[in-house]
Scaffold this motif. Sequence first.
Motif, PDB file in Angstrom:
ATOM      1  N   LEU A  84       0.827  -1.204   0.000  1.00  0.00           N
ATOM      2  CA  LEU A  84       0.000   0.000   0.000  1.00  0.00           C
ATOM      3  C   LEU A  84       0.861   1.254   0.000  1.00  0.00           C
ATOM      4  O   LEU A  84       0.558   2.238  -0.672  1.00  0.00           O
ATOM      5  N   ARG A  85       1.949   1.221   0.734  1.00  0.00           N
ATOM      6  CA  ARG A  85       2.836   2.387   0.788  1.00  0.00           C
ATOM      7  C   ARG A  85       3.601   2.577  -0.526  1.00  0.00           C
ATOM      8  O   ARG A  85       3.882   3.706  -0.917  1.00  0.00           O
ATOM      9  N   ASN A  86       3.911   1.477  -1.225  1.00  0.00           N
ATOM     10  CA  ASN A  86       4.530   1.603  -2.542  1.00  0.00           C
ATOM     11  C   ASN A  86       3.587   2.270  -3.537  1.00  0.00           C
ATOM     12  O   ASN A  86       4.008   3.109  -4.330  1.00  0.00           O
ATOM     13  N   LEU A  97      -2.350  10.836  -1.984  1.00  0.00           N
ATOM     14  CA  LEU A  97      -3.368   9.934  -1.489  1.00  0.00           C
ATOM     15  C   LEU A  97      -2.765   9.108  -0.369  1.00  0.00           C
ATOM     16  O   LEU A  97      -1.650   8.607  -0.493  1.00  0.00           O
ATOM     17  N   CYS A  98      -3.474   8.954   0.719  1.00  0.00           N
ATOM     18  CA  CYS A  98      -2.985   8.192   1.864  1.00  0.00           C
ATOM     19  C   CYS A  98      -3.094   6.692   1.586  1.00  0.00           C
ATOM     20  O   CYS A  98      -4.009   6.238   0.903  1.00  0.00           O
ATOM     21  N   HIS A  99      -2.171   5.919   2.131  1.00  0.00           N
ATOM     22  CA  HIS A  99      -2.216   4.472   1.933  1.00  0.00           C
ATOM     23  C   HIS A  99      -3.455   3.869   2.582  1.00  0.00           C
ATOM     24  O   HIS A  99      -3.937   2.817   2.174  1.00  0.00           O
ATOM     25  N   GLU A 100      -4.012   4.530   3.578  1.00  0.00           N
ATOM     26  CA  GLU A 100      -5.244   4.031   4.204  1.00  0.00           C
ATOM     27  C   GLU A 100      -6.425   4.125   3.253  1.00  0.00           C
ATOM     28  O   GLU A 100      -7.321   3.303   3.297  1.00  0.00           O
ATOM     29  N   THR A 101      -6.424   5.101   2.379  1.00  0.00           N
ATOM     30  CA  THR A 101      -7.481   5.196   1.361  1.00  0.00           C
ATOM     31  C   THR A 101      -7.394   4.001   0.422  1.00  0.00           C
ATOM     32  O   THR A 101      -8.411   3.437   0.026  1.00  0.00           O
ATOM     33  N   VAL A 102      -6.191   3.588   0.089  1.00  0.00           N
ATOM     34  CA  VAL A 102      -6.002   2.414  -0.764  1.00  0.00           C
ATOM     35  C   VAL A 102      -6.513   1.178  -0.038  1.00  0.00           C
ATOM     36  O   VAL A 102      -7.182   0.328  -0.623  1.00  0.00           O
ATOM     37  N   ARG A 103      -6.227   1.088   1.236  1.00  0.00           N
ATOM     38  CA  ARG A 103      -6.657  -0.084   2.012  1.00  0.00           C
ATOM     39  C   ARG A 103      -8.168  -0.188   2.076  1.00  0.00           C
ATOM     40  O   ARG A 103      -8.741  -1.268   1.968  1.00  0.00           O
ATOM     41  N   LEU A 104      -8.834   0.933   2.228  1.00  0.00           N
ATOM     42  CA  LEU A 104     -10.304   0.922   2.322  1.00  0.00           C
ATOM     43  C   LEU A 104     -10.916   0.593   0.976  1.00  0.00           C
ATOM     44  O   LEU A 104     -11.947   0.015   0.857  1.00  0.00           O
TER      45      LEU A 104
END
Length: 56
Positions: free
Chosen positions: A35-37, A49-56
Amino acid sequence: MPRPRKPANPFRYFHSSPEVLRLVVMLYVRFPLSLRNVEDLLFERGIDLCHETVRL
Protein backbone atom coordinates in the motif's frame (compact mmCIF):
# COMPACT_ATOMS: atom_id res chain seq x y z
CA MET A 1 -45.77 0.85 -9.96
CA PRO A 2 -42.63 1.64 -7.91
CA ARG A 3 -39.63 3.14 -9.64
CA PRO A 4 -36.51 0.97 -9.79
CA ARG A 5 -33.76 2.05 -7.41
CA LYS A 6 -30.44 3.29 -8.66
CA PRO A 7 -27.48 1.23 -7.48
CA ALA A 8 -25.53 2.90 -4.67
CA ASN A 9 -22.37 4.70 -5.70
CA PRO A 10 -19.41 2.71 -4.26
CA PHE A 11 -17.25 5.87 -4.26
CA ARG A 12 -19.60 8.04 -2.18
CA TYR A 13 -17.44 7.96 0.95
CA PHE A 14 -14.18 8.96 -0.74
CA HIS A 15 -12.98 12.48 -1.51
CA SER A 16 -10.83 11.41 -4.48
CA SER A 17 -12.15 10.95 -7.97
CA PRO A 18 -13.32 7.48 -9.04
CA GLU A 19 -10.73 7.42 -11.84
CA VAL A 20 -7.86 7.83 -9.35
CA LEU A 21 -9.29 5.17 -7.05
CA ARG A 22 -9.65 2.73 -9.93
CA LEU A 23 -6.02 3.36 -10.92
CA VAL A 24 -4.89 2.76 -7.34
CA VAL A 25 -6.76 -0.52 -7.06
CA MET A 26 -5.45 -1.65 -10.44
CA LEU A 27 -1.86 -0.96 -9.39
CA TYR A 28 -2.31 -2.73 -6.07
CA VAL A 29 -3.97 -5.82 -7.53
CA ARG A 30 -2.01 -6.22 -10.75
CA PHE A 31 1.53 -5.68 -9.44
CA PRO A 32 3.04 -7.05 -6.21
CA LEU A 33 3.13 -3.68 -4.46
CA SER A 34 2.46 -2.73 -0.88
CA LEU A 35 0.00 0.00 0.00
CA ARG A 36 2.84 2.39 0.79
CA ASN A 37 4.53 1.60 -2.54
CA VAL A 38 1.33 2.53 -4.37
CA GLU A 39 1.13 5.73 -2.30
CA ASP A 40 4.72 6.61 -3.26
CA LEU A 41 4.13 5.92 -6.97
CA LEU A 42 1.12 8.20 -7.02
CA PHE A 43 2.91 10.91 -5.05
CA GLU A 44 5.68 10.95 -7.68
CA ARG A 45 2.97 11.63 -10.25
CA GLY A 46 1.41 14.46 -8.26
CA ILE A 47 -1.47 12.57 -6.64
CA ASP A 48 -1.46 12.91 -2.86
CA LEU A 49 -3.37 9.93 -1.49
CA CYS A 50 -2.99 8.19 1.86
CA HIS A 51 -2.22 4.47 1.93
CA GLU A 52 -5.24 4.03 4.20
CA THR A 53 -7.48 5.20 1.36
CA VAL A 54 -6.00 2.41 -0.76
CA ARG A 55 -6.66 -0.08 2.01
CA LEU A 56 -10.30 0.92 2.32
